[in-house]
Design an enzyme around this catalytic site. Structure first.
Site, PDB file in Angstrom:
ATOM      1  CG  ASP A   1     -13.422   6.431  -1.422  1.00 17.35           C
ATOM      2  OD1 ASP A   1     -13.606   6.248  -0.113  1.00 17.35           O
ATOM      3  OD2 ASP A   1     -12.623   6.014  -2.104  1.00 17.35           O
TER       4      ASP A   1
ATOM      5  NE  ARG B   1      -3.748   0.571   1.849  1.00 20.13           N
ATOM      6  CZ  ARG B   1      -5.263   0.755   2.401  1.00 20.13           C
ATOM      7  NH1 ARG B   1      -5.362   1.280   3.410  1.00 20.13           N
ATOM      8  NH2 ARG B   1      -6.001  -0.159   1.938  1.00 20.13           N
TER       9      ARG B   1
ATOM     10  CG  HIS C   1      -8.538  -0.016  -3.139  1.00 19.41           C
ATOM     11  ND1 HIS C   1      -7.633  -0.940  -2.705  1.00 19.41           N
ATOM     12  CD2 HIS C   1      -9.118   0.463  -1.807  1.00 19.41           C
ATOM     13  CE1 HIS C   1      -7.806  -1.159  -1.443  1.00 19.41           C
ATOM     14  NE2 HIS C   1      -8.641  -0.430  -0.922  1.00 19.41           N
TER      15      HIS C   1
ATOM     16  CB  CYS D   1     -13.934   1.024  -0.059  1.00 20.50           C
ATOM     17  SG  CYS D   1     -13.386   2.867   0.005  1.00 20.50           S
TER      18      CYS D   1
END
Ligand code: CP
Ligand code: NVA
Length: 306
Positions: free
Chosen positions: A219, A104, A131, A259
């Site tokens: 998001d 990440r 992602h 998410c």
């Protein structure tokens, strides 16, 4: 055997992605039935986190343990990466010790540089641009709640960020229509949009974009690394909150995804994320199952039958 990476959804074919989703559903059943399934005994996943995480870290770590292997957490603070050791040197060394590496990070180029010299699979656990692991969970969740997403209409409301870019890739790979409702100046990757213009279009007005949609997704307005832009973004995104009124414009059986982490009252109203159309907890749980399917695929070469 050539090593496979998962930096974006485009690293897998549409057929491979579909079978991975089916395998994720199967692995979920195996776990719910309490059956032991440890095909990755003795295997190790290295995990490099240059940004914070709850879901990604726990799902990968728990997933590796459940599959019989283990995971090692590394952050720049406590590894030589934080003291300037080159990415490529780190990649070469880790490749000789672990069986796959999840990263990440910020720039997507860091993942590409790592993958270019790695002899083991590299997994994108979120970059500024993409992602993809989250999309595996989202698509699995849609399949479980509503069946095949092929031919459906998805509306993305908010920032044209890493999640939005991955939704564009998903629209192409899983064959659905994506409407993107984002304010000007916050568009997704222009090249990506141009390449997949038959599957993804910008519709600035979120109420218009939501009309008849089967899935509504949003998001945060300021992603990790954009914290100092929060105030400016709150102004730019006023009108882009997913409200009950917006959900009412979508199809009667529309579902809502996010998410997570979420900011109630900013990108989504509490009544929506905590309401009956929201599937966010299943979506979060599916990170575990979808990534276990991915780990099997990358480490064993293909999805294995039970
Ligand atoms: N959705 C997601 O990736 O969550 P984390 O940042 O907690 O990993
Ligand atoms: N777009 C968000 C996703 C977090 C999982 C971010 O990059 O911070």
């Amino acid at each position: 055997m050539t090593v496979r990476h998962f930096l974006t959804l485009h690293d897998l074919s549409a057929e491979e992605l579909l079978s991975l989703i089916q395998r994720a559903i199967e692995l979920k059943r195996i776990r719910k039935e309490g059956l032991l399934h440890e095909p990755l005994r003795g295997r190790v996943l290295g995990m490099i986190f240059e940004k914070s995480s709850t879901r990604t870290r726990v799902s990968f770590e728990a997933g590796m343990i459940q599959l019989g292997g283990g995971a090692i957490f590394l952050s720049p603070r406590d590894s030589q990466l934080g003291r300037g050791e080159p990415i490529e040197d780190t990649a070469r060394v880790l490749s000789r010790m672990v069986d796959a590496v999840m990263i990440r990070t910020f720039g997507h180029d860091i993942l590409e540089r790592f993958a270019a010299v790695s002899s083991v699979p590299i997994i994108n656990g979120l970059s500024d641009q993409f992602h993809p692991c989250q999309l595996l969970a989202d698509i699995q969740t849609y399949f479980e709640h509503r069946g095949d997403i092929r031919g459906r209409t998805v509306v993305w409301v908010g920032d044209g960020n890493n999640m939005c870019n991955s939704y564009i890739n998903a629209a192409e790979r899983f064959d659905f229509q994506l409407r993107i409702a984002c304010p000007e100046g916050y568009d997704p990757d222009a090249g990506l949009l141009a390449r997949h213009g038959d599957r993804a279009q910008i519709i600035r007005d979120p109420m218009q974009a939501a009309e008849g949609a089967d899935l509504v997704v949003t998001d945060v307005w300021a992603s990790m690394g954009q914290e100092e832009e929060q105030k400016r973004r709150e102004q730019a995104f006023a009108g882009y909150c997913v409200t009950p009124e917006m959900m009412a414009r979508a199809a009667d059986d529309a579902i809502f995804m996010h998410c997570l982490p979420a900011h109630r009252g900013e990108e989504v109203a509490a009544e929506v994320i905590d309401g009956p159309q929201s599937v966010v907890w299943d979506e979060a749980e599916n990170r575990l199952h979808a990534q276990k399917a991915l780990l099997e695929f990358l480490m064993l070469g293909a999805s294995t039958g039970e």
